[in-house]
Design an enzyme around this catalytic site. Structure first.
Site, PDB file in Angstrom:
ATOM      1  CB  CYS A  13      -0.901  -0.047   1.233  1.00 17.35           C
ATOM      2  SG  CYS A  13      -1.690   1.499   1.665  1.00 17.35           S
TER       3      CYS A  13
ATOM      4  CB  CYS B 120       0.461   1.683   4.123  1.00 16.77           C
ATOM      5  SG  CYS B 120      -1.262   1.168   3.991  1.00 16.77           S
TER       6      CYS B 120
END
Length: 99
Positions: A23, A26
Site C-alpha cells: 500500500c 501506508c
C-alpha cells in the site's frame, strides 16, 4: 487476539495502524507516525497491524481499506479514519484525548 486486547486496554492512548506492505499511502504514513510518536513519546502507543498477516483481526474490525487508523483510550475506540493523515492533524486529535 488476546494480546491485541491487552495492548488497547491499558490506560494510555493507543493508535492502531492497519496497513499493508503493498500500500503506497501506508508507506507514506509510516514516517508521519514515527514523527508523531517522537513528539508525543510515552503518552502514546502505536501498534502497526499488517492486514495480510492478520486477516482475522482486520476482519473483526471491519477494515475495508488501508491505511485505517483507530484511536483507543482506556480500551474504547474514540476515533477511526481511513486514508493518509497529516502529522499536525494526528497530533491535534491525539492531544485532545490525552488527560
Amino acid at each position: 487476539m488476546a494480546s491485541f486486547n491487552e495492548l488497547i486496554q491499558g490506560n494510555k492512548v493507543v493508535l492502531v495502524d492497519f496497513s499493508a506492505g503493498w500500500c503506497g499511502p501506508c508507506q507514506m504514513l509510516a514516517p508521519i507516525l514515527k514523527e508523531v510518536k517522537e513528539e508525543l513519546g510515552e503518552k502514546l502507543n502505536i501498534i502497526k497491524i499488517d492486514v495480510d498477516k492478520n486477516q482475522a483481526l482486520a476482519s473483526k474490525f471491519q477494515v475495508q481499506g488501508v491505511p485505517t487508523l483507530i484511536l483507543y483510550k482506556d480500551g474504547n475506540q474514540v476515533w477511526r479514519q481511513s486514508g493518509l493523515q497529516q502529522k499536525h492533524e494526528l497530533i491535534r486529535l491525539i492531544n485532545s484525548h490525552l488527560s
